[in-house]
Design a protein around this motif. Structure first.
Motif, short mmCIF file in Angstrom:
data_model
loop_
_atom_site.label_atom_id
_atom_site.label_comp_id
_atom_site.label_asym_id
_atom_site.label_seq_id
_atom_site.Cartn_x
_atom_site.Cartn_y
_atom_site.Cartn_z
N TYR A 268 0.84 -1.19 0.00
CA TYR A 268 0.00 0.00 0.00
C TYR A 268 0.88 1.25 0.00
O TYR A 268 2.08 1.19 0.25
N THR A 269 0.25 2.39 -0.27
CA THR A 269 0.91 3.70 -0.18
C THR A 269 -0.02 4.65 0.53
O THR A 269 -1.24 4.65 0.29
N PHE A 270 0.55 5.45 1.42
CA PHE A 270 -0.20 6.51 2.12
C PHE A 270 0.54 7.82 1.87
O PHE A 270 1.76 7.90 2.08
N SER A 271 -0.17 8.83 1.40
CA SER A 271 0.41 10.14 1.13
C SER A 271 -0.43 11.21 1.79
O SER A 271 -1.67 11.15 1.74
N VAL A 272 0.22 12.19 2.40
CA VAL A 272 -0.51 13.28 3.04
C VAL A 272 0.40 14.50 3.20
O VAL A 272 1.62 14.37 3.33
N TRP A 273 -0.19 15.67 3.14
CA TRP A 273 0.50 16.92 3.48
C TRP A 273 0.10 17.27 4.91
O TRP A 273 -1.10 17.22 5.25
N VAL A 274 1.08 17.58 5.76
CA VAL A 274 0.79 17.95 7.15
C VAL A 274 1.52 19.24 7.52
O VAL A 274 2.59 19.53 7.00
N LYS A 275 0.89 19.97 8.41
CA LYS A 275 1.49 21.17 9.00
C LYS A 275 1.33 21.03 10.50
O LYS A 275 0.21 20.95 11.01
N ARG A 276 2.45 20.97 11.20
CA ARG A 276 2.42 20.73 12.65
C ARG A 276 2.09 21.98 13.45
O ARG A 276 2.52 23.07 13.12
N ALA A 277 1.33 21.79 14.50
CA ALA A 277 1.02 22.88 15.43
C ALA A 277 1.43 22.52 16.85
O ALA A 277 1.39 23.35 17.73
N GLY B 250 -2.34 19.62 14.33
CA GLY B 250 -1.98 20.41 13.16
C GLY B 250 -3.04 20.29 12.09
O GLY B 250 -4.19 19.98 12.36
N SER B 251 -2.62 20.52 10.84
CA SER B 251 -3.51 20.45 9.69
C SER B 251 -3.05 19.37 8.73
O SER B 251 -1.85 19.08 8.64
N MET B 252 -4.01 18.78 8.02
CA MET B 252 -3.72 17.79 6.99
C MET B 252 -4.44 18.18 5.71
O MET B 252 -5.51 18.78 5.75
N SER B 253 -3.83 17.79 4.58
CA SER B 253 -4.44 18.09 3.29
C SER B 253 -4.02 17.03 2.27
O SER B 253 -2.99 16.37 2.44
N HIS B 254 -4.79 16.89 1.23
CA HIS B 254 -4.49 16.01 0.09
C HIS B 254 -4.02 14.63 0.53
O HIS B 254 -2.94 14.18 0.18
N MET B 255 -4.85 13.95 1.28
CA MET B 255 -4.54 12.61 1.77
C MET B 255 -4.95 11.57 0.73
O MET B 255 -6.03 11.66 0.15
N HIS B 256 -4.07 10.59 0.52
CA HIS B 256 -4.35 9.51 -0.42
C HIS B 256 -3.93 8.19 0.21
O HIS B 256 -2.86 8.10 0.81
N TYR B 257 -4.77 7.19 0.06
CA TYR B 257 -4.46 5.84 0.51
C TYR B 257 -4.66 4.93 -0.70
O TYR B 257 -5.76 4.87 -1.26
N ILE B 258 -3.60 4.25 -1.12
CA ILE B 258 -3.66 3.42 -2.32
C ILE B 258 -3.41 1.97 -1.93
O ILE B 258 -2.35 1.63 -1.42
N ASP B 259 -4.38 1.14 -2.17
CA ASP B 259 -4.32 -0.29 -1.89
C ASP B 259 -3.67 -1.02 -3.07
O ASP B 259 -4.01 -0.78 -4.22
N GLY B 260 -2.70 -1.87 -2.78
CA GLY B 260 -2.16 -2.76 -3.79
C GLY B 260 -1.00 -2.23 -4.61
O GLY B 260 -0.50 -2.93 -5.49
N THR B 261 -0.56 -1.00 -4.34
CA THR B 261 0.57 -0.42 -5.08
C THR B 261 1.45 0.36 -4.12
O THR B 261 0.94 1.09 -3.27
N ALA B 262 2.75 0.23 -4.27
CA ALA B 262 3.71 1.00 -3.47
C ALA B 262 4.35 2.05 -4.38
O ALA B 262 5.26 1.74 -5.15
#
Length: 176
Positions: free
Chosen positions: A19-28, A151-163
């Motif tokens: 799997y692949t997990f992608s996210v933009w984060v801004k820490r607070a 913090g804040s999160m944006s543009h989160m993606h979770y992809i099953d079956g592909t790295a």
């Protein structure tokens, strides 16, 4: 700061080992421990989580009965800039022949290769995150309502079956 989070229950995965997990984060919450980006537990299977712990970023899987680490990545780099957005990509593929390629972490388009703590999964180690019936918690620890992402999160993606690597989610120019 609101204690908000999302959940997703995994159906039948395409590939439990990838799997692949992608996210933009801004820490607070700079300096705070246990700031969860995602976590998942599946009964007797154990838990997997991605979190900031004080300054570094940790991605690991542990056993349910004793908390022993199955595999992990703890960055050497520190993430202390509360004005910066960080693009985090984690790619899990336990079918890779090279042990170090089974868990890859990218920050702002660059693969992390230096870790203060690292253990590779054995070939074929199933992902708890991509196990049928698991509940994925985005922004909170699965078992505690006190460990939220600060913090804040944006543009989160979770992809099953592909790295995928970080280039699958965009590119960087001279301005970052």
């Amino acid at each position: 700061m609101a204690n908000t989070y999302l959940t997703r229950t995994v159906g039948t995965p395409t590939n439990i080992d990838k799997y692949t997990f992608s996210v933009w984060v801004k820490r607070a919450d700079i300096g705070a421990g246990n700031s969860k980006i995602f976590s998942v537990a599946n009964g007797a299977f154990g838990e997997e989580k991605l979190e900031f712990n004080q300054d570094d970023l940790i991605w690991r899987q542990t056993l349910p009965s004793d908390g022993n680490i199955v595999w992990q990545r703890v960055t050497d780099r520190k993430f202390r800039d509360s004005s910066a957005w960080y693009h985090i990509v984690v790619a899990y593929d336990s079918s890779q022949g090279t042990a170090g390629d089974r868990c890859k972490m990218y920050i702002n388009g660059v693969q992390e290769t230096s870790f203060s703590g690292s253990a590779d999964p054995a070939s074929g180690t199933n992902s708890y995150t991509n196990t049928s019936g698991s509940t994925l918690y985005i922004g909170r620890l699965h078992s505690a309502s006190s460990q939220f992402f600060g913090g804040s999160m944006s543009h989160m993606h979770y992809i099953d079956g592909t790295a995928y690597d970080a280039t699958a989610f965009g590119q960087y120019d001279a301005n970052g």
